[in-house]
Design an enzyme around this catalytic site. Structure first.
Site, PDB file in Angstrom:
ATOM      1  N   ARG A  60      39.239  29.054  86.181  1.00 53.53           N
ATOM      2  CA  ARG A  60      40.214  28.882  85.109  1.00 53.53           C
ATOM      3  C   ARG A  60      40.086  30.013  84.101  1.00 53.53           C
ATOM      4  NH1 ARG A  60      39.198  25.639  81.770  1.00 53.53           N
ATOM      5  NH2 ARG A  60      37.069  25.262  82.440  1.00 53.53           N
ATOM      6  N   LYS A 201      43.758  20.689  85.907  1.00 52.78           N
ATOM      7  CA  LYS A 201      43.233  20.646  84.548  1.00 52.78           C
ATOM      8  C   LYS A 201      44.366  20.658  83.513  1.00 52.78           C
ATOM      9  CE  LYS A 201      38.696  20.125  84.536  1.00 52.78           C
ATOM     10  NZ  LYS A 201      38.128  19.950  85.846  1.00 52.78           N
ATOM     11  N   HIS A 221      35.681  13.569  80.870  1.00 50.52           N
ATOM     12  CA  HIS A 221      35.388  14.556  81.912  1.00 50.52           C
ATOM     13  C   HIS A 221      34.126  14.073  82.620  1.00 50.52           C
ATOM     14  CE1 HIS A 221      34.261  18.925  83.122  1.00 50.52           C
ATOM     15  NE2 HIS A 221      35.092  18.405  83.989  1.00 50.52           N
ATOM     16  N   SER A 239      30.815  22.025  84.063  1.00 52.23           N
ATOM     17  CA  SER A 239      30.947  22.559  85.416  1.00 52.23           C
ATOM     18  C   SER A 239      29.594  22.944  86.009  1.00 52.23           C
ATOM     19  CB  SER A 239      31.857  23.788  85.359  1.00 52.23           C
ATOM     20  OG  SER A 239      32.110  24.224  86.666  1.00 52.23           O
ATOM     21  N   LYS A 243      28.457  16.601  88.729  1.00 49.95           N
ATOM     22  CA  LYS A 243      29.344  15.424  88.734  1.00 49.95           C
ATOM     23  C   LYS A 243      29.792  15.075  90.148  1.00 49.95           C
ATOM     24  CE  LYS A 243      32.422  17.133  85.932  1.00 49.95           C
ATOM     25  NZ  LYS A 243      31.692  18.396  85.710  1.00 49.95           N
ATOM     26  N   THR A 244      30.322  16.079  90.852  1.00 57.14           N
ATOM     27  CA  THR A 244      30.837  15.805  92.192  1.00 57.14           C
ATOM     28  C   THR A 244      29.695  15.480  93.152  1.00 57.14           C
ATOM     29  OG1 THR A 244      32.727  17.246  91.798  1.00 57.14           O
ATOM     30  CG2 THR A 244      32.201  16.776  94.101  1.00 57.14           C
ATOM     31  N   ASP A 258      35.801  13.662  88.797  1.00 53.68           N
ATOM     32  CA  ASP A 258      36.003  14.595  87.674  1.00 53.68           C
ATOM     33  C   ASP A 258      36.679  14.069  86.409  1.00 53.68           C
ATOM     34  OD1 ASP A 258      35.508  17.361  86.939  1.00 53.68           O
ATOM     35  OD2 ASP A 258      37.663  17.651  86.973  1.00 53.68           O
ATOM     36  N   ARG A 323      35.194  26.815  96.391  1.00 52.57           N
ATOM     37  CA  ARG A 323      35.557  25.404  96.227  1.00 52.57           C
ATOM     38  C   ARG A 323      36.182  24.831  97.478  1.00 52.57           C
ATOM     39  NH1 ARG A 323      34.817  22.433  91.206  1.00 52.57           N
ATOM     40  NH2 ARG A 323      34.329  24.028  89.687  1.00 52.57           N
TER      41      ARG A 323
HETATM   42  P1  ATP Z   1      32.938  20.941  88.119  1.00 53.97           P
HETATM   43  O1  ATP Z   1      33.240  20.296  86.803  1.00 53.97           O
HETATM   44  O2  ATP Z   1      33.124  22.411  88.073  1.00 53.97           O
HETATM   45  O3  ATP Z   1      33.653  20.295  89.259  1.00 53.97           O
HETATM   46  P2  ATP Z   1      30.474  19.499  88.865  1.00 53.97           P
HETATM   47  O4  ATP Z   1      29.799  18.913  87.668  1.00 53.97           O
HETATM   48  O5  ATP Z   1      31.256  18.585  89.708  1.00 53.97           O
HETATM   49  O6  ATP Z   1      31.341  20.785  88.383  1.00 53.97           O
HETATM   50  P3  ATP Z   1      29.067  20.078  91.277  1.00 53.97           P
HETATM   51  O7  ATP Z   1      30.247  20.516  92.054  1.00 53.97           O
HETATM   52  O8  ATP Z   1      28.488  18.756  91.606  1.00 53.97           O
HETATM   53  O9  ATP Z   1      29.338  20.200  89.717  1.00 53.97           O
HETATM   54  O10 ATP Z   1      27.994  21.232  91.414  1.00 53.97           O
HETATM   55  C1  ATP Z   1      26.600  21.088  91.349  1.00 53.97           C
HETATM   56  C2  ATP Z   1      26.005  22.207  92.178  1.00 53.97           C
HETATM   57  O11 ATP Z   1      24.608  22.300  91.984  1.00 53.97           O
HETATM   58  C3  ATP Z   1      26.223  21.943  93.655  1.00 53.97           C
HETATM   59  O12 ATP Z   1      26.444  23.182  94.281  1.00 53.97           O
HETATM   60  C4  ATP Z   1      24.875  21.335  94.081  1.00 53.97           C
HETATM   61  O13 ATP Z   1      24.589  21.569  95.433  1.00 53.97           O
HETATM   62  C5  ATP Z   1      23.917  22.116  93.201  1.00 53.97           C
HETATM   63  N1  ATP Z   1      22.637  21.438  92.895  1.00 53.97           N
HETATM   64  C6  ATP Z   1      21.414  21.952  93.119  1.00 53.97           C
HETATM   65  N2  ATP Z   1      20.445  21.129  92.695  1.00 53.97           N
HETATM   66  C7  ATP Z   1      21.062  20.056  92.165  1.00 53.97           C
HETATM   67  C8  ATP Z   1      20.587  18.864  91.545  1.00 53.97           C
HETATM   68  N3  ATP Z   1      19.286  18.628  91.385  1.00 53.97           N
HETATM   69  N4  ATP Z   1      21.494  17.967  91.120  1.00 53.97           N
HETATM   70  C9  ATP Z   1      22.818  18.216  91.236  1.00 53.97           C
HETATM   71  N5  ATP Z   1      23.328  19.327  91.802  1.00 53.97           N
HETATM   72  C10 ATP Z   1      22.459  20.243  92.283  1.00 53.97           C
HETATM   73 MN    MN Z   2      33.308  18.552  90.244  1.00 52.65          MN
END
Ligand code: ATP
Ligand code: MN
Length: 538
Positions: A60, A201, A221, A239, A243-244, A258, A323
């Site tokens: 973004r 978004k 969020h 980010s 979360k995911t 999300d 992604r």
């Molecule tokens: P966005 O808001 O951009 O979607 P998000 O909060 O959903 O971000 P994730 O997509 O879950 O974030 O990304 C977390 C990244 O960190 C993933 O690539 C995951 O494999 C990695 N990772 C490594 N160690 C950990 C951990 N201990 N816990 C969570 N994620 C981890």
């Molecule tokens: Mn996510």
């Protein structure tokens, strides 16, 4: 299960100023996949997923996100460098230019909606220049059934023209790309960027205004899932904090990854109908559910394929922000509809690259309010050689770029809801352990998962001195033991093997917290201010 609803309906776009009928309405994801390949705008990966490049933008562009200042917004929006005002007249002119541009193009149109709870349903019409962006809309928004489609009345419109190039001087934008929200006209106008995340978004930001202002509902969020006993958990975080990853838990039903709303009658509902996962370093072993969701119907963005179509998830030569989007039914264990009741646990996820926050700690209500307003995570230095210093990054409500109102509006709503529902609030550091970025390592995903499971099952127990230790710097309650996690890992200080370096770095972080919180001090009660770190460096 394919949730595509065939339709023979066709539509005219005259009301938007589009004169031609070269409109491909409500194509199936399979058709859009095919059209993308035909136009040579993507490739098919060996998994069957479609792989596209989003072009110049692979993330973004927050500095190019504007909101039209009009009668609805002028007194309510928290204007500034997050919510940048845009003149109504300029919007109209730019809109006409974009429409003129789209008048020369074949268009892909999709009717869909946001908000899984009937009461809050927001009908959306997405008009795309590119077929794969339209397929993204299929994946990410909720999909109307045949009956709903028959009588579909769009409320908001997303006009998405990645190939349109703005002239900043004439059009009033900052540069050639823009994402502009117009609440009077109910339009999200996106141009000059093909990054699909702007589409979802844009609607998220609109709901972050509409729901609290008109519907007494807190937009968040966060991701969410629900356990066997109907207990809902939500995971806030910026980010990359997890979360995911963490909401996709084989033992709990996924509600969404999300964006959610929390209603006045204590229901959580997903805004979306799909997930948008980061795939950097993705592996089948660590994240089998997400890995398995990458099949026909999914769209990979900005990944590198070999000549057999096999993706190298370790290759970040286009971007670190690779992604995949997929409809939520690509995950096996999901809650349908995407609604949860009875919120029992809230997790604040942070990827602390200083490696000083405990991997799990329990927060008091005041600490929860403080950390929600602060919204801390860290940014690690890019790939530039020699740069290893992490940067603290604060984003109010764990999502400031999408929050049109002042952060305290959301914070107060959350505090009230936390009190009413008596939730436990946990701070989870998914970031570094054993030292800062460059020295330590990222927390093992299996440990973070074990900590979250223990918190959810009640195994960490109620607060007591023999079960928890109060962190001398952050003031949070750190569990002494956790099933499935080596005891040493629970104490960041212990993992450093160097107390002096640990405390020095911890104080660096608390100072950053204090500096950031200054702008919120006048709005925060004495109690909330005391929810911050306990010690600072002077
Ligand atoms: P966005 O808001 O951009 O979607 P998000 O909060 O959903 O971000 P994730 O997509 O879950 O974030 O990304 C977390 C990244 O960190 C993933 O690539 C995951 O494999 C990695 N990772 C490594 N160690 C950990 C951990 N201990 N816990 C969570 N994620 C981890
Ligand atoms: Mn996510």
């Amino acid at each position: 299960m394919d949730a595509y609803t065939p339709t023979t309906k066709s539509i005219s776009l005259k009301q938007y100023g589009i004169q031609h009928n070269n409109v491909r309405y409500q194509l199936s994801p399979k058709e859009l996949h095919g059209v993308t390949l035909e136009k040579d705008m993507g490739k098919e990966a060996s998994s069957g997923a479609l792989a596209v490049n989003t072009g110049e933008f692979t993330g973004r562009s927050p500095m190019d996100r504007f909101i039209v200042k009009d009668d609805i917004t002028k007194d309510k929006i928290w204007w500034g460098n997050i919510n940048i005002p845009f003149e109504g007249e300029k919007f109209d002119k730019l809109y006409d230019k974009v429409i003129n541009y789209l008048n020369e193009k074949e268009l892909f149109v999709r009717d869909c909606y946001a908000c899984a709870d009937e009461t809050y349903k927001l009908n959306i019409r997405v008009i795309n220049e590119y077929p794969w962006s339209n397929m993204f809309a299929y994946n990410m928004f909720l999909r109307p059934d045949a009956k709903e489609l028959e009588s579909f009345e769009p409320e908001w419109t997303v006009v998405n023209a990645p190939g349109f190039i703005a002239d900043a001087e004439i059009d009033g934008t900052r540069q050639h790309n823009f994402a502009i929200l117009n609440f009077s006209k109910k339009i999200a106008l996106i141009g000059g960027t093909g990054y699909t995340g702007e589409i979802k978004k844009g609607i998220f930001s609109a709901l972050n205004f509409i729901l609290p202002v008109f519907k007494n509902t807190l937009p968040m969020h966060c991701s969410a899932n629900v356990g066997d006993k109907g207990d809902t958990a939500v995971f806030f975080g910026l980010s990359g904090t997890g979360k995911t990853t963490l909401s996709t838990d084989p033992n709990r039903k996924l509600i969404g990854d999300d964006e959610h709303g929390w209603t006045a009658d204590n229901t959580i509902f997903n805004f979306e109908g799909g997930c948008y996962a980061k795939v950097i370093d993705l592996s089948k072993e660590n994240e089998p559910e997400i890995y398995g969701a990458i099949k026909q119907g999914a769209i990979l963005e900005n990944v590198i394929l070999d000549d057999k179509g096999v993706v190298d998830f370790g290759d970040t030569s286009i971007t670190q922000n690779t992604r995949v989007s997929y409809p939520i039914y690509h995950i096996d264990n999901i809650q349908q509809p995407s609604i949860g009741k009875d919120v029992k646990n809230i997790f604040f996820l942070t990827a602390d690259a200083f490696g000083v926050l405990p991997p799990i700690s329990k927060l008091t209500p005041a600490q929860a309010a403080y950390h929600f307003i602060s919204g801390y995570t860290a940014k690690v230095a890019g790939t530039e050689a020699g740069v290893v210093e992490p940067q603290p990054s604060f984003s109010a409500c764990f999502g400031a770029p999408f929050m049109p109102l002042h952060p305290t509006v959301y914070a107060e709503m959350l505090s009230t809801k936390m009190q009413e529902s008596g939730v436990d609030v946990w701070l989870i550091n998914t970031g570094w352990t054993g030292g800062p970025y460059g020295v330590g390592t990222r927390m093992k995903l299996k440990y973070t998962r074990a900590m979250i499971s223990a918190a959810l099952s009640g195994e960490l127990g109620l607060y007591s001195y023999d079960k928890y230790h109060i962190h001398s710097v952050f003031g949070v309650a750190q569990p002494r033991e956790c099933p499935g996690v080596p005891t040493k890992v629970l104490s960041p200080r212990a993992t450093w093997n160097n107390d002096e370096a640990y405390y020095k770095t911890a104080f660096k972080l608390t100072n950053a917290f204090r500096e950031n919180f200054k702008k919120f001090e006048e709005y925060a009660s004495e109690e909330i201010r005391r929810g911050g770190p306990q010690r600072y460096a002077f």
